[in-house]
Design an enzyme around this catalytic site. Structure first.
Site, short mmCIF file in Angstrom:
data_model
loop_
_atom_site.label_atom_id
_atom_site.label_comp_id
_atom_site.label_asym_id
_atom_site.label_seq_id
_atom_site.Cartn_x
_atom_site.Cartn_y
_atom_site.Cartn_z
N HIS A 176 -26.44 -79.46 2.39
CA HIS A 176 -26.62 -80.30 3.59
C HIS A 176 -25.84 -79.73 4.78
O HIS A 176 -25.48 -80.48 5.70
CB HIS A 176 -26.19 -81.74 3.33
CG HIS A 176 -26.78 -82.34 2.09
ND1 HIS A 176 -28.07 -82.83 2.05
CD2 HIS A 176 -26.27 -82.50 0.84
CE1 HIS A 176 -28.33 -83.28 0.83
NE2 HIS A 176 -27.26 -83.09 0.07
N SER A 297 -26.60 -60.56 27.06
CA SER A 297 -27.22 -61.49 28.01
C SER A 297 -27.32 -60.82 29.37
O SER A 297 -26.43 -60.06 29.77
CB SER A 297 -26.37 -62.76 28.12
OG SER A 297 -26.73 -63.52 29.26
N LYS A 303 -21.78 -62.30 25.85
CA LYS A 303 -22.71 -62.69 24.79
C LYS A 303 -23.04 -61.52 23.87
O LYS A 303 -23.16 -60.37 24.28
CB LYS A 303 -24.01 -63.23 25.39
CG LYS A 303 -23.86 -64.54 26.13
CD LYS A 303 -23.40 -65.67 25.24
CE LYS A 303 -24.38 -66.04 24.16
NZ LYS A 303 -25.68 -66.54 24.70
N GLU A 310 -33.05 -63.99 14.96
CA GLU A 310 -33.89 -64.95 15.66
C GLU A 310 -35.34 -64.48 15.71
O GLU A 310 -36.27 -65.28 15.54
CB GLU A 310 -33.35 -65.16 17.07
CG GLU A 310 -31.99 -65.87 17.09
CD GLU A 310 -31.39 -65.94 18.48
OE1 GLU A 310 -32.03 -65.45 19.42
OE2 GLU A 310 -30.28 -66.50 18.61
N LYS A 345 -59.78 -59.56 7.93
CA LYS A 345 -58.98 -58.36 8.13
C LYS A 345 -57.90 -58.52 9.20
O LYS A 345 -56.77 -58.06 9.03
CB LYS A 345 -59.91 -57.18 8.47
CG LYS A 345 -60.71 -56.70 7.27
CD LYS A 345 -61.74 -55.68 7.62
CE LYS A 345 -62.92 -56.27 8.31
NZ LYS A 345 -63.66 -57.26 7.48
#
Length: 482
Positions: A176, A297, A303, A310, A345
């Site tokens: 969790h 960035s 950054k 991602e 395809k």
């Protein structure tokens, strides 16, 4: 597409400008297709990729017709030599732009006739584009599956290498997304390798299903000439021949299973990517990705974005979408071949291409990542050892349900006092249960918790070593020939 469909003669082909002149089905029609229909009908921009397989299958078919007595030895040799020249011409072209034909089969036949004259028109005897394209696609599929298996195997091996490298680091395990119990970092990494092993096993099954020769099934009813399909299968490298001509020309089950495998791999890669995004964040700081797999960035100089993860996570969406699209194409088809199957395809090519881009990138990302031992150790709170505290009582004869309750109550005591669980005194522990003794302090050692779980699949050093051995065995079996 519109400009392509409206182009005249192919680059360097010498073909006539009339697109209908080389349609393989034109005899029954007086006129050509409407321009709008030309755009919809054209598949060459997609099935161009199959030209090597189309030439290969055509050469085998010519030899099959010769063995059946339909082609003379001389005609078969001329066709074979002509197809070799066609292959050279196609290889020299940059792509299908400018070619007027609707599909790759028509291109190959037109070029063959240009090379050797009317005898080239004998090649299609007893054959349909229905069994021809199914053969081409399966030939391509077998090669693609082999390449996917190689790339996936490389990633699994890289994860295993990184896991061995970091097997002595103890980190929080999560459920969790809450700290649960301590685990070796190697155990976490291997948890992302095993799903990919299952994907390899699935690919092995898809390869077996793909390894069936359609050639000789004709349009729907089989071939009227005594072509030896077993010999064709052996020549083209197929393990067996199809058994029902109607099913053969409409069977795209292997493509769906390949798309499912690709989607499942995409999901597994996305889960690994999510771990890397989380663990490389400043909030966690467990993982540092190699600079070659991150970007900066355009505004914020500090950054260091985990773009490899991602982008991989994002690609899973298109892989799942390709699967859903193909299932939707197939769900309502009536018996026999239907033109809807032309959609197969593009979805498969896209999914394979996507994985062939993502897998090497993730392999490189895993290979260059480092784990920050100090940040990981800082994150190891002793509340994670509450289960070990309950286990301590169990070993002293306390029923687990009661031990669980006692440990939970002690966690509450520590939280209310603003202390770690390990900072509770023996007197406070005894107030919760008299079975606690001085040796209970050893419970609050993450490495001891890890080592206490020595069962197969557990976290102890011996269990982890056995897991590495098991992974090596299963991996070898998964990539073995079917």
């Amino acid at each position: 597409m519109t400009a392509l469909a409206g182009s005249s003669s192919p680059v360097g082909s010498g073909a006539p400008r009339d697109r209908a002149a080389h349609a393989l089905w034109g005899g029954r029609f007086e006129g050509g297709l409407a321009d709008e229909m030309e755009v919809l009908n054209r598949s060459l921009d997609v099935d161009w990729l199959l030209w090597p397989q189309d030439v290969r299958g055509s050469r085998a078919w010519a030899r099959g017709l010769e063995r059946a007595g339909i082609l003379s030895r001389d005609d078969a040799r001329r066709i074979d030599a002509g197809l070799s020249k066609v292959a050279s011409r196609l290889e020299a072209l940059p792509g299908p732009a400018g070619l007027p034909e609707e599909d790759i089969h028509t291109v190959v036949e037109r070029m063959l006739i240009e090379e050797i004259g009317p005898v080239g028109g004998k090649l299609h005897t007893g054959r349909s584009r229905n069994d021809q394209v199914a053969t081409d696609f399966r030939l391509w599929g077998k090669d693609a599956i082999g390449e996917l298996r190689d790339r996936m195997t490389a990633l699994v091996r890289e994860i295993a290498r990184k896991a061995r490298e970091n097997s002595d680091i103890v980190m929080p395990g999560f459920t969790h997304l809450q700290q649960a119990q301590p685990v070796p970092a190697g155990h976490w990494l291997l948890s992302r390798a095993w799903p990919l092993v299952r994907d390899l096993e699935h690919l092995r099954a898809v390869l077996r299903e793909c390894d069936v020769l359609p050639l000789g099934a004709g349009a729907v009813a089989g071939c009227p000439f005594n072509v030896d399909r077993e010999a064709l299968a052996a020549e083209l490298g197929f393990g067996r021949v199809s058994e029902n001509s109607i099913d053969t020309v409409s069977d795209r089950d292997w493509t769906v299973r390949l798309l499912f495998g690709a989607a499942m791999t995409g999901v597994h890669l996305s889960q690994l990517a999510e771990d890397l995004v989380l663990f490389s964040s400043s909030e966690f700081g467990f993982v540092r990705l190699g600079e070659g797999y991150t970007t900066g960035s355009s505004l914020m100089p500090q950054k260091r974005n985990p773009d490899v993860a991602e982008l991989t996570r994002g690609k899973s969406g298109r892989l799942v979408g390709n699967l859903v699209g193909m299932l939707t194409v197939l769900k309502g088809l009536p018996t026999g071949y239907n033109r809807d199957l032309q959609e197969d395809k593009e979805a498969v090519f896209d999914s394979v291409d996507t994985l062939l881009v993502v897998l090497p990138a993730m392999t490189g990302a895993v290979g260059t990542l480092t784990l920050d031992r100090s940040r990981i150790e800082e994150a190891l709170g002793t509340q994670m050892l509450a289960t070990d505290l309950a286990d301590y009582l169990v070993r002293r004869g306390v029923p687990f349900r009661q031990a669980h309750h006692v440990a939970g109550a002690l966690v509450r005591v520590a939280e209310d006092a603003g202390r770690e669980l390990s900072q509770l005194t023996l007197e406070e522990l005894n107030a919760a249960h008299p079975a606690f003794d001085g040796d209970v302090l050893a419970v609050f050692e993450p490495a001891a918790s890890v080592e206490s779980r020595a069962v197969r699949g557990g976290t102890a050093k011996g269990a982890l070593g056995a897991q590495f051995e098991a992974l090596d065995r299963v991996l070898e079996a998964a990539i073995a020939s079917p």
